[in-house]
Design an enzyme around this catalytic site. Structure first.
Site, PDB file in Angstrom:
ATOM      1  N   LYS A  49       0.847  -1.201   0.000  1.00 19.73           N
ATOM      2  CA  LYS A  49       0.000   0.000   0.000  1.00 19.73           C
ATOM      3  C   LYS A  49       0.878   1.245   0.000  1.00 19.73           C
ATOM      4  CE  LYS A  49      -3.770  -2.345   2.457  1.00 19.73           C
ATOM      5  NZ  LYS A  49      -4.426  -2.628   3.735  1.00 19.73           N
ATOM      6  N   GLN A  93      -4.419  -1.371  10.004  1.00 21.90           N
ATOM      7  CA  GLN A  93      -4.391  -2.697   9.390  1.00 21.90           C
ATOM      8  C   GLN A  93      -4.943  -3.734  10.365  1.00 21.90           C
ATOM      9  OE1 GLN A  93      -3.614  -3.271   6.219  1.00 21.90           O
ATOM     10  NE2 GLN A  93      -3.801  -5.486   6.311  1.00 21.90           N
ATOM     11  N   ASP A 116     -11.137   3.085   5.075  1.00 27.25           N
ATOM     12  CA  ASP A 116     -11.676   1.733   4.878  1.00 27.25           C
ATOM     13  C   ASP A 116     -13.204   1.717   4.867  1.00 27.25           C
ATOM     14  OD1 ASP A 116      -9.734  -0.379   4.621  1.00 27.25           O
ATOM     15  OD2 ASP A 116      -9.091   0.014   6.672  1.00 27.25           O
TER      16      ASP A 116
END
Ligand code: GUN
Length: 280
Positions: A49, A93, A116
């Site tokens: 990422k 994460q 997210d």
């Protein structure tokens, strides 16, 4: 033989367009990624990422914490990022270590910086049929991929295998919003193959080798979200590619299917949040 849903190629196209856009901005979008512990898969995902964000001009920082960090330290860091106007997007994460409450942590992210789309505010909007700040990355990437190949969703039977909050749950709502008839299967589902045989679109997000060609309806679309290493160390998905690709009309490979689309969606979401914050 099924047509391959090429997530890598679509990712590259999306990133190329996004880079041109970002190049035109005087101030650059910024993404903060928090990684707790040393889960090898998470480390690979986060580094990927970071690398891709930097390549297209997003300012990206990885904040690494050891496994034994306290929940309080993590919550304090998120608060600091929430209050920092130079940060557009925050990603924690998952999974987190067991002594840290995932819900508390996700809850603490400002919905406006929730790249997210996992906060209860954004999930609530999605589940009530409203438009969230951004859509969760993996489901968003899957729909972008299906749209790229002009795969119709309206009125078709979509079967989602897996009910995680990262993929199965948000995806089922996004498919509903697109007028698919949606069935969600999970570890307690009886007669899985009877259900998968009725799927026009089968999306499997389990991380185990559970889908075989004989479980599929002829000419269905298979989207394989699972990724794991088999006993020989080979990276593979939930679907047995050899038998499934003979029955399906389209199939996403592992690797090179959904994974790259998740990253493309994360970059799209970061830029969307940036625009909301700074270009108004
Ligand atoms: N772990 C696996 N997939 C994801 C994702 O899309 N977002 C976050 N935050 N963690 C993950």
């Amino acid at each position: 033989m099924a047509i391959i849903l090429d997530g890598k190629a679509l990712r590259d196209k999306i990133l190329q367009d996004l880079k041109v856009k970002i190049d035109s901005y005087e101030v650059k979008p910024s993404l903060a990624v928090i990684l707790v512990g040393d889960n090898p898969a998470s480390q690979i995902y986060v580094n990927n990422k970071h690398k891709i964000a930097q390549k297209i001009g997003i300012k990206s920082e990885i904040i690494n914490y050891p496994t034994d960090i306290t929940e309080e330290t993590l919550l304090n860091k998120i608060e600091e990022l929430n209050n920092n106007s130079a940060i557009d997007a925050i990603l924690v994460q998952l999974p987190l270590p067991e002594h840290i409450s995932k819900d508390k942590v996700i809850n603490s992210i400002l919905p406006d910086k929730d790249v997210d789309g996992f906060t209860p505010y954004n999930f609530g909007k999605l589940f009530s049929g409203e438009i969230p700040t951004v859509y969760p990355c993996t489901p968003k990437g899957i729909l972008l991929m299906l749209d790229e190949y002009n795969i119709e969703l309206d009125g078709r039977h979509a079967v989602v295998v897996g009910r995680s909050s990262i993929v199965g749950r948000p995806l089922s709502q996004m498919l509903l919003n697109r007028n698919a008839t949606v069935t969600v299967c999970h570890s307690h589902t009886k007669n899985l193959s009877q259900i998968t045989k009725t799927a026009d679109i089968l999306i499997s997000a389990v991380g185990k080798n559970i889908i075989k060609g004989e479980m599929l309806k002829s000419d269905c679309v298979v989207v394989d979200v699972g990724i794991f290493k088999d006993e020989n160390g080979k990276t593979r998905g939930d679907a047995d590619f050899e038998t499934s690709s003979k029955i399906a009309s389209y199939i996403s490979p592992v690797p090179g299917g959904v994974g790259p689309m998740t990253i493309a969606s994360l970059m799209l979401n970061t830029v969307e949040l940036f625009k909301k914050h700074r270009l108004n």
